[in-house]
Design a protein around this motif. Sequence first.
Motif, short mmCIF file in Angstrom:
data_model
loop_
_atom_site.label_atom_id
_atom_site.label_comp_id
_atom_site.label_asym_id
_atom_site.label_seq_id
_atom_site.Cartn_x
_atom_site.Cartn_y
_atom_site.Cartn_z
N GLU A 181 0.82 -1.21 0.00
CA GLU A 181 0.00 0.00 0.00
C GLU A 181 0.86 1.26 0.00
OE1 GLU A 181 -0.46 -2.59 1.92
OE2 GLU A 181 -2.50 -3.30 1.56
N GLU A 182 1.88 1.29 0.86
CA GLU A 182 2.76 2.46 0.92
C GLU A 182 3.56 2.61 -0.37
OE1 GLU A 182 2.85 4.88 3.11
OE2 GLU A 182 1.22 3.90 4.18
N THR A 183 3.94 1.47 -0.94
CA THR A 183 4.68 1.50 -2.20
C THR A 183 3.83 2.13 -3.30
OG1 THR A 183 5.92 -0.48 -1.61
CG2 THR A 183 5.85 0.09 -3.95
N LEU A 187 14.78 -3.00 -3.33
CA LEU A 187 13.53 -2.32 -3.63
C LEU A 187 13.52 -1.12 -2.69
CD1 LEU A 187 10.99 -5.29 -3.72
CD2 LEU A 187 11.97 -4.09 -5.67
N VAL A 188 13.30 0.08 -3.24
CA VAL A 188 13.39 1.27 -2.43
C VAL A 188 12.13 2.12 -2.56
CG1 VAL A 188 14.78 3.32 -1.91
CG2 VAL A 188 15.88 1.29 -2.86
N THR A 189 11.60 2.53 -1.42
CA THR A 189 10.52 3.51 -1.38
C THR A 189 10.96 4.59 -0.38
OG1 THR A 189 9.21 2.71 0.52
CG2 THR A 189 8.90 1.57 -1.59
N LEU A 210 9.92 7.25 -14.12
CA LEU A 210 10.16 6.31 -13.04
C LEU A 210 10.31 7.05 -11.72
CD1 LEU A 210 12.72 4.08 -14.94
CD2 LEU A 210 10.49 3.32 -14.11
N PRO A 211 10.01 6.41 -10.62
CA PRO A 211 10.17 7.05 -9.31
C PRO A 211 11.64 7.42 -9.08
CG PRO A 211 8.87 5.05 -9.13
CD PRO A 211 9.44 5.06 -10.51
N PRO A 212 11.91 8.47 -8.32
CA PRO A 212 13.30 8.91 -8.08
C PRO A 212 13.98 8.09 -6.99
CG PRO A 212 11.78 10.38 -6.96
CD PRO A 212 10.92 9.38 -7.72
N TRP A 248 15.92 8.44 -2.70
CA TRP A 248 15.28 7.92 -1.49
C TRP A 248 16.29 7.14 -0.66
CZ3 TRP A 248 10.52 5.63 -4.50
CH2 TRP A 248 9.68 6.69 -4.89
N ASN A 249 16.43 7.50 0.60
CA ASN A 249 17.35 6.81 1.50
C ASN A 249 16.70 6.58 2.86
OD1 ASN A 249 19.96 6.65 -0.09
ND2 ASN A 249 19.52 8.83 -0.26
N PRO A 250 15.72 5.68 2.89
CA PRO A 250 15.05 5.40 4.16
C PRO A 250 16.00 4.70 5.14
CG PRO A 250 14.40 3.80 2.50
CD PRO A 250 15.21 4.84 1.79
#
Length: 200
Positions: free
Chosen positions: A17-19, A87-89, A33-35, A39-41
């Motif tokens: 869902e968050e993805t 996989l990064v969000t 495409l997403p950046p 993103w560095n969670p």
Amino acid sequence: MAEKDVTSSPGTILSVEETLKAILPEGKFGAELPPVEKWNPAGVKDIGMEIRADGSWWHEGGEIKRASLVKLFARILRKDADGQTFLVTPHEKVIVHVEDAPFLAGRLDLLGAPGRDQEIGFVTTVGDVTIAGPDRPIRVETDPETGEPAPYVLVRGRLEAKLARPVFYELVDLAEPSLEDENLLGVWSKGVFFPLGPAA
């Protein structure tokens, strides 16, 4: 093994869902495409995600067969400088164990008139399109024991696609001798010569 689906379970598994909210704010795929490079969670999870040599995606030993879900995850793949793929969000980072290359190129398209300025395009099995050139090189590794070639093309970032065998055969059909070494065969794309291997 049974088909696996990746569902949301906070703290233990990638939150679908968050993805979706992060990369499909309007509920549909866009051209961009997403950046993921930005993103560095904090924190990294290993939830048993893997991409096998045939391009199939697996989670905890079961294949993910939903094509739409695989394409979604493929959009947020990132390979870091240390060689690890994730996989990064904006909210989480999940390790992906890649057996060979993260993508598989299943189609070749030749654009323009044959020659140095022709463009060789590849389409991956998850729908990515890449055109070989100065910033998207083709490379071929050769197994020292068997002599078997393993051809790859850069798709984006540090992510490559391995060329499926029929696609590599198509590429070889386009090969011509190098200007510097007639015993070396290769192909031209966007003005760059990419070696494929010896003529004999």
